[in-house]
Every structure is written in structure tokens, then in C-alpha cells.
Design a protein around this motif. Sequence first.
Motif, PDB file in Angstrom:
ATOM      1  N   VAL A  75      79.479  33.023  61.277  1.00 12.02           N
ATOM      2  CA  VAL A  75      79.159  32.060  60.225  1.00 12.02           C
ATOM      3  C   VAL A  75      79.808  32.536  58.932  1.00 12.02           C
ATOM      4  O   VAL A  75      79.851  33.733  58.660  1.00 12.02           O
ATOM      5  N   VAL A  76      80.297  31.601  58.138  1.00 10.92           N
ATOM      6  CA  VAL A  76      80.803  31.900  56.802  1.00 10.92           C
ATOM      7  C   VAL A  76      79.851  31.224  55.820  1.00 10.92           C
ATOM      8  O   VAL A  76      79.590  30.033  55.923  1.00 10.92           O
ATOM      9  N   VAL A  77      79.330  32.002  54.885  1.00  6.05           N
ATOM     10  CA  VAL A  77      78.409  31.493  53.864  1.00  6.05           C
ATOM     11  C   VAL A  77      79.132  31.497  52.534  1.00  6.05           C
ATOM     12  O   VAL A  77      79.729  32.507  52.156  1.00  6.05           O
ATOM     13  N   LEU A  78      79.067  30.392  51.835  1.00  4.65           N
ATOM     14  CA  LEU A  78      79.647  30.295  50.495  1.00  4.65           C
ATOM     15  C   LEU A  78      78.518  30.147  49.491  1.00  4.65           C
ATOM     16  O   LEU A  78      77.634  29.315  49.674  1.00  4.65           O
ATOM     17  N   VAL A 115      72.621  30.414  57.883  1.00  4.69           N
ATOM     18  CA  VAL A 115      73.182  31.189  58.984  1.00  4.69           C
ATOM     19  C   VAL A 115      72.768  30.601  60.336  1.00  4.69           C
ATOM     20  O   VAL A 115      73.608  30.202  61.133  1.00  4.69           O
ATOM     21  N   ALA A 116      71.474  30.529  60.603  1.00  5.36           N
ATOM     22  CA  ALA A 116      71.022  30.074  61.917  1.00  5.36           C
ATOM     23  C   ALA A 116      71.408  28.618  62.197  1.00  5.36           C
ATOM     24  O   ALA A 116      71.854  28.300  63.301  1.00  5.36           O
ATOM     25  N   LEU A 146      76.271  27.038  50.957  1.00  5.25           N
ATOM     26  CA  LEU A 146      76.650  26.220  52.082  1.00  5.25           C
ATOM     27  C   LEU A 146      77.277  27.122  53.115  1.00  5.25           C
ATOM     28  O   LEU A 146      77.775  28.193  52.797  1.00  5.25           O
ATOM     29  N   ALA A 147      77.189  26.722  54.358  1.00  4.81           N
ATOM     30  CA  ALA A 147      77.669  27.585  55.428  1.00  4.81           C
ATOM     31  C   ALA A 147      78.152  26.763  56.595  1.00  4.81           C
ATOM     32  O   ALA A 147      77.774  25.618  56.774  1.00  4.81           O
ATOM     33  N   TRP A 148      79.019  27.380  57.389  1.00  4.60           N
ATOM     34  CA  TRP A 148      79.489  26.735  58.593  1.00  4.60           C
ATOM     35  C   TRP A 148      79.754  27.764  59.665  1.00  4.60           C
ATOM     36  O   TRP A 148      79.885  28.943  59.395  1.00  4.60           O
ATOM     37  N   GLN A 149      79.866  27.261  60.875  1.00  6.37           N
ATOM     38  CA  GLN A 149      80.151  28.117  62.009  1.00  6.37           C
ATOM     39  C   GLN A 149      81.591  28.588  61.941  1.00  6.37           C
ATOM     40  O   GLN A 149      82.427  27.988  61.279  1.00  6.37           O
TER      41      GLN A 149
END
Length: 181
Positions: A75-78, A115-116, A146-149
Motif C-alpha cells: 500500500v502507498v499512503v499519501l 492501509v487495510a 489517501l492510499a491505494w494498493q
Amino acid sequence: DLATVEQHACKGGAGMLGVIDIPENIKSGEFYYKLGRFSSVEHAAETMQGIPRVDFKTYATAYSPLAETPFDPDVVVLVVTPSQAMMIAQANVYELHSRNTADFSGIQSICGDAVAAPLMRGTVNFTLGCSGSRKYAKVNEDEPDLAWQETVDLSPEDEVEGGSETCYFTALTSPRILKGR
């Protein structure tokens, strides 16, 4: 960095990430009811059941700035400004050909929502953070997350307009070698 249960400042977060079982007082809603966040323990428990969590156990979570990440992130979290979040949402709509969705409750926001949720659903998620993320992860009050896989094509050199000093690219993973311990 590698965060085992001892390094997770928020035990609810550690539970959502599979490092420990979710503490009973959090799962039952009692913890958040006592903080005055809900009108009843039942409403708190219902909300807690809806918070995204991983469906596996892991020994630890690994995290680092994306530019320095020595592993392929799950996951990448911004952590960005509202204006940067808007631009990312607009770019996401260009690819999705539909509207963005945001699923959050203001509780367990980085661990569950950022994340999850993307990890388990394979989608982008937006959240406004929670008290824990602002206290322990030092997310500023004017920064949504915001985050994405991992499947999103983003390199460490990518920069969101508005300056890299306010847009933090952070990679998180539960190393596969550590799953199931």
C-alpha cells in the motif's frame, strides 16, 4: 522501519493490521464510547465492525518513505494538502471513469482506512485521519490521507503539484515472509 507490536503506539491500529488480535475494549466499542465518540456502546461496536482490517496475521508492518523503500509496498499512503487530494481524486476519476469513494469513520484511519481498506479491496481510499494518526504518526490537522494498493503506477520520483515538502509518499507493507507467525 519495522513495527512489531511493541512499536505500534496504537493497539487498535496494530489489531487492524493483523499484528495482534483487536483488543476487546476496541472491538466491543467500549473504548470509543468512554471517550464520548458515540451515543451508545452498541453504536460504537457497530461502527468498529465496519472498519476495514486485514484478514491475516502478521509479525510486523514495515514502512518507509517511498523514495527509500527497499521492498515492494503493498500500500502507498499519501499525506497531502486538501488541494493535492483534489488533484489526485481528479486523476483517479480519469482512470476510473466514475466517482471516487471515501470510506472512513475518523477512527482507526491510517491502519484501517488508509492501509487495510486498499489492501483488502484493491481500491483507492480517502480518509481524514484520526486522533491516533495525528498524535502518533504526526499527521497535521490540515492534511487528509489517501492510499491505494501497490498496483497503482507511482514512482518515488513522482510529485504532486504543490511541493514535495507537503506531500509525503510512504510505503507500507506486511512482509509476506512475516505473515502467519
